[in-house]
Motif scaffolding. Structure first.
Motif, PDB file in Angstrom:
ATOM      1  N   LYS A   1      55.491  42.138  14.858  1.00 14.60           N
ATOM      2  CA  LYS A   1      56.076  42.777  16.045  1.00 14.60           C
ATOM      3  C   LYS A   1      56.611  41.782  17.070  1.00 14.60           C
ATOM      4  N   CYS A   2      57.122  40.676  16.611  1.00 10.85           N
ATOM      5  CA  CYS A   2      57.706  39.706  17.547  1.00 10.85           C
ATOM      6  C   CYS A   2      58.818  38.933  16.863  1.00 10.85           C
ATOM      7  N   LEU A   3      59.699  38.379  17.683  1.00  8.46           N
ATOM      8  CA  LEU A   3      60.773  37.507  17.208  1.00  8.46           C
ATOM      9  C   LEU A   3      60.375  36.062  17.458  1.00  8.46           C
ATOM     10  N   ARG A   4      60.789  35.199  16.548  1.00  8.22           N
ATOM     11  CA  ARG A   4      60.559  33.766  16.728  1.00  8.22           C
ATOM     12  C   ARG A   4      61.880  33.025  16.554  1.00  8.22           C
ATOM     13  N   VAL A   5      62.145  32.139  17.506  1.00  7.60           N
ATOM     14  CA  VAL A   5      63.349  31.301  17.467  1.00  7.60           C
ATOM     15  C   VAL A   5      62.923  29.905  17.044  1.00  7.60           C
ATOM     16  N   TRP A   6      63.549  29.394  15.989  1.00 10.09           N
ATOM     17  CA  TRP A   6      63.164  28.121  15.388  1.00 10.09           C
ATOM     18  C   TRP A   6      64.285  27.103  15.518  1.00 10.09           C
ATOM     19  N   GLU A   7      63.901  25.864  15.617  1.00  6.71           N
ATOM     20  CA  GLU A   7      64.825  24.743  15.432  1.00  6.71           C
ATOM     21  C   GLU A   7      64.595  24.176  14.030  1.00  6.71           C
ATOM     22  N   LEU A   8      65.671  23.794  13.359  1.00  4.77           N
ATOM     23  CA  LEU A   8      65.536  23.331  11.973  1.00  4.77           C
ATOM     24  C   LEU A   8      64.724  22.050  11.875  1.00  4.77           C
ATOM     25  N   THR A   9      64.607  21.326  12.971  1.00 10.46           N
ATOM     26  CA  THR A   9      63.806  20.096  12.955  1.00 10.46           C
ATOM     27  C   THR A   9      62.325  20.375  13.163  1.00 10.46           C
ATOM     28  N   ALA A  10      61.943  21.668  13.298  1.00 12.53           N
ATOM     29  CA  ALA A  10      60.557  22.012  13.612  1.00 12.53           C
ATOM     30  C   ALA A  10      59.729  22.316  12.373  1.00 12.53           C
TER      31      ALA A  10
END
Length: 450
Positions: free
Chosen positions: A308-317
């Motif tokens: 029930k949540c959105l996650r924003v990722w960086e490809l370097t993470a």
């Protein structure tokens, strides 16, 4: 006619100079030598700390919700030429075209399908869009409504099985559907021109590659990810993972790379030229991941799932396993679909609570048009945060992410399980046994077939 005299104030620089009466005006240059600024580092650290606090204080990612749907919003599609238009299809068989600035539906097709609408996609010119459903039909609609009567489809294609996904070719008038088989269609024909299937399992996701449109990426229900070549009319490669993948997305800036949302709560990054190993694994969700979509820059991606949540990722993470941001709402349920807009400023999500939600891609970024000084101040703050990110107080504030209570409980449970596993491995090493340690990145791919 009235006459008046205007007197302007003026000063003689020789009488009113910076050095006093009778001295010339001299420009004072700032000396940048460190010995004249002994507290510069302390001042910049305080500014970095304040900038980090302001970022968390003004982080308000949620903008609005489009709540006219009557059932779960299962698929979204962004318009290829108009930034303000997005198409949404729900489980009631309805399809809506939303205008984001006015927050109103500019086209509503309440009974587009008799079954669950499982896919929607636009043509490359944006003049029409296609929708598929469990009722074994694919319908083509105009993007602009004509007339005042009920909206009718421009074309209709009948299949032999249910359709689970649809994707349109970037250069030709062809589209591909996923279901019992992978079927390639032409708009000028009523039957599929090619039909592929590697095995007996159903295909639940299909995506055309935008740079190489003859490549089609598919997810199958037997935990496989398959790469088809429509030009050679055959399957190219197939890899098996430990769990089933529910969504895939091609990287727009690196056309041969893609991301897969998996049921083991991870997101796997692959290079289609080397499918025998993953490029990275993003671990942060605590439940099944249902959707994933890349940003137009190709450096970030957004995902949503059963937690029930959105996650924003960086490809370097992928080496840290931490998402850049976590977005959640009190009434938001399971997230079925996510879309990153083409201007890189907004994120759209469709969930179980019959809503399409609009989020900011950067939580603390203001929506207004900023002045030059404001932009420079934000850039200066970002540089300071990058410089002092290793300091304990700034690192502690940067790690804080508000998440729902259910997610927090599952995270603690996972931490307990992880500590128990480490303790077990140490006990096995103490008695002389060799523990079997699992590397998520290396052991994710079980097999590759060509």
């Amino acid at each position: 006619m009235v006459k008046f005299k205007l007197k302007a104030l003026s000063r003689d620089p020789l009488k009113h100079g910076q050095g006093g009466v009778g001295k010339e005006w001299t420009k004072q240059e700032r000396n940048l030598k460190p010995k004249y600024h002994p507290f510069e580092k302390a001042k910049e650290y305080t500014r970095a700390l304040n900038s980090m606090k302001w970022e968390k204080m003004f982080a308000q990612p949620f903008i609005c919700a489009f709540d006219d749907h009557v059932d779960t919003v299962q698929c979204l599609a962004k318009h290829p030429t108009v930034l303000s238009t997005v198409a949404a299809a729900d489980c009631a068989g309805a399809v809506r075209l939303w205008d984001i600035p006015s927050r109103q539906a500019k086209m509503v097709i309440p009974h587009a399908h008799k079954g669950i609408a499982t896919g929607v996609t636009f043509t490359p010119d944006g003049a029409a869009f296609l929708s598929c459903s469990k009722d074994q039909t694919v319908k083509m609609w105009r993007s602009q409504a004509t007339g005042s009567g009920p909206i009718k489809p421009v074309a209709e294609f009948l299949g032999e099985h249910n359709f689970d996904c649809i994707s349109y070719h970037e250069q030709k008038s062809n589209f591909v559907t996923a279901g019992q088989n992978l079927e390639f269609w032409d708009l000028n024909r009523t039957r599929p021109i090619h039909t592929f299937n590697w095995g007996e399992e159903t295909i639940n996701v299909c995506k055309y590659n935008r740079a190489s449109p003859h490549l089609v990426l598919c997810c199958m229900r037997d935990r496989a990810i398959c790469l088809y070549d429509s030009r050679a009319q055959q399957a190219a490669q197939k890899l098996y993972l430990s769990n089933r993948s529910n969504g895939v997305s091609w990287n727009p800036m690196r056309p041969m790379e893609f991301a897969a949302a998996n049921e083991d709560s991870n997101i796997y990054l692959f290079d289609s030229r080397k499918l025998n190993k993953t490029r990275g694994v993003l671990c942060g969700h605590v439940d099944t991941v249902l959707s994933v979509d890349f940003a137009p820059t190709g450096r970030e991606l957004v995902s949503g799932g059963f937690d029930k949540c959105l996650r924003v990722w960086e490809l370097t993470a992928w080496d840290t396993g931490k998402s850049r941001d976590v977005y959640a709402a009190k009434r938001m349920q399971r997230v079925w679909t996510t879309v990153w807009t083409a201007d890189n400023n907004f994120i759209l999500s469709g969930s179980d609570d019959c809503n399409v939600r609009l989020w900011k891609s950067v939580a603390n970024k203001p929506l207004k048009r900023m002045k030059w000084k404001e932009t420079r101040a934000l850039e200066y703050g970002e540089k300071l945060k990058e410089r002092f990110k290793a300091f304990p107080e700034i690192a502690r504030i940067a790690k804080q992410r508000p998440v729902p209570k259910e997610v927090k409980k599952k995270q603690r449970l996972r931490a307990v399980v992880g500590e128990s596993q480490k303790r077990k491995e140490k006990n096995m090493e103490r008695v002389g046994q060799k523990p079997k340690k699992r590397n998520i990145k290396k052991d994710a791919v079980l097999a590759v077939m060509e």
